[in-house]
Enzyme design. Sequence first.
Site, mmCIF file in Angstrom:
data_model
loop_
_atom_site.group_PDB
_atom_site.id
_atom_site.type_symbol
_atom_site.label_atom_id
_atom_site.label_comp_id
_atom_site.label_asym_id
_atom_site.label_seq_id
_atom_site.Cartn_x
_atom_site.Cartn_y
_atom_site.Cartn_z
ATOM 1 N N ASP A 56 102.502 69.504 -47.833
ATOM 2 C CA ASP A 56 103.810 68.619 -48.465
ATOM 3 C C ASP A 56 104.892 69.612 -48.713
ATOM 4 O OD1 ASP A 56 102.275 70.195 -50.715
ATOM 5 O OD2 ASP A 56 103.843 69.468 -52.057
ATOM 6 N N ASP A 63 96.959 81.049 -47.629
ATOM 7 C CA ASP A 63 98.312 81.713 -47.716
ATOM 8 C C ASP A 63 97.871 83.113 -48.430
ATOM 9 O OD1 ASP A 63 100.892 81.959 -47.462
ATOM 10 O OD2 ASP A 63 101.545 80.908 -49.266
ATOM 11 N N ARG A 114 103.100 64.462 -46.538
ATOM 12 C CA ARG A 114 101.542 64.487 -46.301
ATOM 13 C C ARG A 114 101.308 63.591 -45.394
ATOM 14 N NH1 ARG A 114 99.834 67.796 -50.650
ATOM 15 N NH2 ARG A 114 100.803 67.553 -52.678
HETATM 16 P P1 IMP Z 1 97.517 80.494 -51.874
HETATM 17 O O1 IMP Z 1 96.540 80.952 -50.726
HETATM 18 O O2 IMP Z 1 96.910 80.978 -53.230
HETATM 19 O O3 IMP Z 1 98.835 81.236 -51.850
HETATM 20 O O4 IMP Z 1 97.807 79.079 -51.875
HETATM 21 C C1 IMP Z 1 97.542 78.087 -50.875
HETATM 22 C C2 IMP Z 1 98.142 76.708 -51.342
HETATM 23 O O5 IMP Z 1 99.610 76.915 -51.243
HETATM 24 C C3 IMP Z 1 97.789 75.813 -50.248
HETATM 25 O O6 IMP Z 1 96.646 75.106 -50.655
HETATM 26 C C4 IMP Z 1 98.951 75.042 -50.116
HETATM 27 O O7 IMP Z 1 98.936 73.983 -51.299
HETATM 28 C C5 IMP Z 1 99.995 75.664 -50.548
HETATM 29 N N1 IMP Z 1 100.980 76.230 -49.437
HETATM 30 C C6 IMP Z 1 100.843 77.297 -48.857
HETATM 31 N N2 IMP Z 1 101.558 77.494 -47.631
HETATM 32 C C7 IMP Z 1 101.902 76.214 -47.491
HETATM 33 C C8 IMP Z 1 102.944 75.732 -46.312
HETATM 34 O O8 IMP Z 1 103.080 76.209 -45.565
HETATM 35 N N3 IMP Z 1 103.019 74.285 -46.653
HETATM 36 C C9 IMP Z 1 102.598 73.619 -47.603
HETATM 37 N N4 IMP Z 1 101.878 74.100 -48.850
HETATM 38 C C10 IMP Z 1 101.581 75.563 -48.416
#
Ligand code: IMP
Length: 188
Positions: free
Chosen positions: A170, A114, A176
Amino acid sequence: MNDEKNKFPGTFVGSQFVKYIDAKEIKGIVETLGNALSQKYQGQDLVLIGVLKGSMIFLADLAREIKGVKVYIDFVRLQAVGRSKENHGTIMINKDFTTNLMDRNVVIVEEIVDTGRALSFLKKRILLAQPRSLEVVTLFDKPYKRAVNIQPDMTGKKIDDQFIIGYGLDLEDYGRNFEQVYYLKYPN
Ligand code: IMP
Ligand code: MG
């Protein structure tokens, strides 16, 4: 399979979730990624590091699609702490890997990237262990949300900026176990 609403807990308002990616498409994506890893690491030793909890379903299926490779599996768990409106907080290790990664081929297995903050943290952490090679495979990528400059080496599917659940992903730790992926449609 068409409708797994019977799996939804009572607290989920079924109509807020819209089917987004069906199980057949997910299977095809996972097979393609598994084949790519099989070719790349044919005859070699490969350590898969799954990021808990979200990647567990993907990792379980992906690992079984890898053929002709010595596959070793480990997990880490990360935690974002101190997050607020003003501050994006910091990433901490909740459970570290317990494998000696020195001179090994390592692939981080993520279900979704993300902002990229978690992945960026983890890559740095793993590089300290001096692997022979390190790459990242993610099932889903939300490229529009990236806050740090990091790209996965292999991506199953790029998705728009929406919140998805199912197949390991989740909403407050539920959903999940859904075999399909749904997106959350906000009522307002
Ligand atoms: P980031 O890239 O550090 O923002 O974190 C990514 C993490 O946020 C992922 O491993 C997921 O656990 C969580 N995450 C991001 N987008 C989603 C989504 O659309 N649904 C569920 N979890 C998400
Ligand atoms: Mg995750």
